[in-house]
Every structure is written in structure tokens, then in C-alpha cells.
Design a protein around this motif. Structure first.
Motif, short mmCIF file in Angstrom:
data_model
loop_
_atom_site.label_atom_id
_atom_site.label_comp_id
_atom_site.label_asym_id
_atom_site.label_seq_id
_atom_site.Cartn_x
_atom_site.Cartn_y
_atom_site.Cartn_z
N VAL A 148 13.90 -23.26 20.19
CA VAL A 148 15.68 -23.09 20.34
C VAL A 148 16.30 -21.80 19.94
O VAL A 148 15.34 -21.36 19.99
N ASP A 149 17.24 -22.15 20.64
CA ASP A 149 18.48 -21.51 20.42
C ASP A 149 19.53 -21.47 19.11
O ASP A 149 19.97 -22.53 19.42
N ILE A 150 19.76 -21.07 18.50
CA ILE A 150 20.73 -20.58 17.68
C ILE A 150 21.49 -19.96 17.46
O ILE A 150 21.63 -18.53 17.68
N VAL A 151 22.25 -20.35 18.26
CA VAL A 151 23.56 -19.79 18.67
C VAL A 151 25.13 -20.16 17.70
O VAL A 151 25.26 -21.05 16.03
N PHE A 152 25.65 -19.04 17.62
CA PHE A 152 26.96 -18.30 16.48
C PHE A 152 27.67 -17.78 17.11
O PHE A 152 27.34 -16.26 17.82
N ARG A 153 29.04 -17.37 17.06
CA ARG A 153 30.49 -16.41 17.42
C ARG A 153 30.16 -15.40 16.80
O ARG A 153 29.30 -15.63 15.18
N PRO A 154 30.38 -14.42 17.54
CA PRO A 154 30.40 -12.44 16.88
C PRO A 154 32.03 -12.73 14.77
O PRO A 154 30.90 -11.84 14.07
N GLN A 155 32.27 -13.46 15.21
CA GLN A 155 33.92 -13.81 14.01
C GLN A 155 32.56 -14.07 12.78
O GLN A 155 33.05 -13.85 12.01
#
Length: 367
Positions: free
Chosen positions: A280-287
Motif C-alpha cells: 500500500v501507499d499511505i498518501v498525505f499532503r505536505p501541510q
């Protein structure tokens, strides 16, 4: 015996409805089973990268391109399928494009009046009304070459609205304007379209423009609508990694599922419904990456909302005007994660810091 009164919910017929549109070029489905509906006074954005089928969809609705299959309805009445076709000029659909296409030999007033029917007096009154609403009445007898790009755009808008179209199709209409003008003119345009109760389908490849203007976003990719909904929902509940990345930069943690959990240096993430061994990829934004200072080789204590802190070293920090971008190299695998911080935050390269990530801002997708 008392009985509750029956409640009848009135179905509102969409101003524009397209059903299962398909269009092939050279054996490839450029528009692939596209369906959507738009109410009067609603703005829907077809958002996606160049070549995804947005403009072709618009041309089919306008009547300048023919679909291979599918149907188009205006106020519940069929205007086009593969056997029946209302001509473009009778569809009551306005068009606005990046190229304003004003007639250089006609005055501003005559440009707006072009295509209007009725008496000379009625046409003049409609032209004056619209030019006043876009604050250009003083230029009614001038010519397009005497206007700025922003003023020409407003004339094109007035011309498109003059016949009172039920639907407005807009294909990247603001991309030719400089940033200083664009926001104001977008807002003016949106206000005027809402006042006219026009259903609007806007094509754009700019997420910020879609978020700013749309009541609903239809995210398009490879000829298909992959996600549709209110801007907040499309942004905060993306269907896949590409949907997250289209709106902003992303950070990615790679992990493998075991017992419905994905283990990372930031702690375990829930991965319900995914079988053991799934990458899996756990994706999140820089902020949503939080930064904390090193305290004698230790970071902050774990919390349910932020998980476990992971150690990292500053690679580079830059001030971008309204925020700072800091790049970190992670101790555990050497990968690079980015964090954005409001205002000025410029730690020196080589400084050790600790990072956590907000759990409710992370998305777990099968790789």
C-alpha cells in the motif's frame, strides 16, 4: 389512529443532463461513458489534465462534435442522440473559450448584439444592460482593439449571455489572463452567471480555479469521470493517489498490510478490507506533516491523532511568500518528505528534527 402525513419530494429536472457519452478517435475512447447533470444556476467544473477528454465532451454538448453513443437532455428534453440531433444554433447554449473571438470590425455594442433577435430598441436595451453589469457601458461604441485582455473577456461574456442561454459552456476562458486580473474577473463572471440562473459547465486543468468557482467538480482522467462531488468532498475524500496528487503535492509512505494494519515508522495505519501481503501507499499532503524539535535525541510522545514521531534531517528550506517548504530526509529509509509551514520557517540544512503526520489526513491506497 393518527397517521403521519405523506411527504412528496419534488424531483427537479436538471437543466443539462448527459448520459453515457462515448466518443472514439482512431480506435481510442477519448470520452468513455461520461454522465453528469447540472441544475439551473449551478456551476460544474470538468477538471483534469490535458488530453483527458474535457474539451471533446464540451464540443459534443455544444453540437460541434458528434458522439458515438449516449444522449444529451436540456430541461428533460432530448436534444441529441445517435439518431436525433438539434442543430447547435437551436440548443440555447452559450459558448466561451480562451480565444474571445470578438469581431474586430464591429463595435463593442455590436459584438454583444451579434446573434440577438428582436427590434433594434430591444437589442440595444439588452446590450446596455449587460455592458453596465460588466462595467463597460462607456465602451459601447469603441472597438475590441481599444480594450485590455480583461475587458475583452468581459465583452465576450456579455455577448455569450445576451441571448439568455439556458446553459453556458466555458473552455479554459480565463487562462489567457494574467494572475493579477484573473481572480477578480472569475468572481465577476461567476456572479453574473448566477444572477442569470445559467447552468454552467466549465472546463479547466487548474484545481484552484475549480475549487474557487465550482458547486460541483467532476474529476476526469483517460476519458472517464473518476470522481464527482462538492469541492470539499473531492479534496478530502479522494478515490486514489492520482486524485490526491492532482490537487497538491503529496508525500508517500510505502508499507505492507498484515492483520489489517500497515506498519510504518510513524506507527501502524488501519488498512481494513485489504488482504495480508498487500503493498500500500499511505498518501498525505505536505501541510499535514507536523514538525517538532529534537530534545536530546528524543521526539514528542505518541498520540492517537498524530501517531509516532519519526526522526529526520533537514535537507533544504525555502520561503515561498505565504509559506515555507522544508524537505526532510528520513532516517529509517533515506526517503524525502516535504512539509509546508505558514509564514517563515527556515531551519538550517543538517538539523535533526522529528516528524508526525495527522492520521485523519492520510489516505491508504493499494499500490
Amino acid at each position: 389512529m393518527n397517521t403521519a402525513p405523506e411527504v412528496h419530494l419534488m424531483q427537479v429536472t436538471p437543466r443539462l443532463e448527459i448520459r453515457n457519452l462515448v466518443r472514439h478517435f482512431s480506435g481510442r475512447a477519448v470520452v468513455d461513458d461520461v454522465s453528469l447533470s447540472i441544475q439551473a444556476g449551478q456551476v460544474t467544473c470538468l477538471l483534469g489534465p490535458s488530453g483527458c477528454g474535457k474539451s471533446t465532451t464540451l464540443r459534443i454538448i455544444a453540437g460541434v462534435e458528434m458522439q458515438d453513443s449516449g444522449e444529451i437532455y436540456v430541461d428533460g428534453t432530448l436534444i441529441c442522440d445517435t439518431h436525433f440531433r438539434v442543430p447547435p444554433e437551436r440548443r440555447e447554449i452559450g459558448l466561451m473559450f480562451q480565444d474571445f473571438a470578438l469581431f474586430p470590425h464591429l463595435s463593442v455594442g455590436d459584438n454583444v448584439a451579434f446573434g440577438l433577435k428582436g427590434s433594434k430598441e430591444a437589442k440595444r436595451a439588452r446590450v446596455e444592460e449587460l455592458l453596465a453589469r460588466v462595467d463597460l457601458l462607456r465602451f459601447i461604441d469603441g472597438f475590441p482593439h481599444q480594450l485590455s485582455g480583461g475587458e475583452q473577456q468581459r465583452v465576450a461574456l456579455a455577448r455569450s449571455l445576451a441571448p439568455k442561454p439556458r446553459i453556458m459552456l466555458m473552455d479554459e476562458p480565463f487562462s489567457g489572463l494574467d494572475n493579477r486580473l484573473r481572480d477578480g474577473i472569475r468572481d465577476e463572471t461567476l456572479s453574473l452567471l448566477k444572477e442569470e440562473d445559467t447552468a454552467v459547465l466549465l472546463v479547466t486543468h487548474e484545481p484552484e480555479e475549480a475549487m474557487r468557482m465550482a458547486d460541483e467538480i467532476a474529476l476526469m482522467r483517460g476519458g472517464k469521470i473518476v470522481q464527482q462531488g462538492a469541492p470539499y468532498n473531492v479534496y478530502t475524500r479522494p478515490v486514489d493517489h492520482a486524485a490526491v496528487a492532482f490537487f497538491s503535492d503529496t508525500n508517500v509512505l510505502k508499507a505492507r498490510v498484515q492483520g489489517a494494519l500497515a506498519e510504518t515508522p510513524f506507527g501502524d495505519f488501519l488498512a481494513p478490507g485489504l488482504p495480508d501481503g498487500t503493498d500500500v501507499d499511505i498518501v498525505f499532503r505536505p501541510q499535514h506533516l507536523k514538525i517538532d524539535f529534537d530534545r536530546g535525541g528524543a521526539g514528542p510522545l505518541p498520540t492517537p491523532s498524530d501517531g509516532v514521531a519519526a526522526r529526520a534531517t533537514v535537507q533544504r528550506a525555502r520561503f515561498l511568500g505565504h509559506e515555507s517548504l522544508v524537505e526532510f530526509r528520513m532516517d529509517h529509509d533515506g526517503s524525502v518528505l516535504k512539509a509546508t509551514v505558514p509564514n517563515v520557517f527556515l531551519p538550517a540544512a543538517g538539523r535533526v528534527m522529528w516528524l508526525t503526520v495527522k492520521r485523519n489526513r492520510c489516505f491508504v491506497f493499494p499500490r
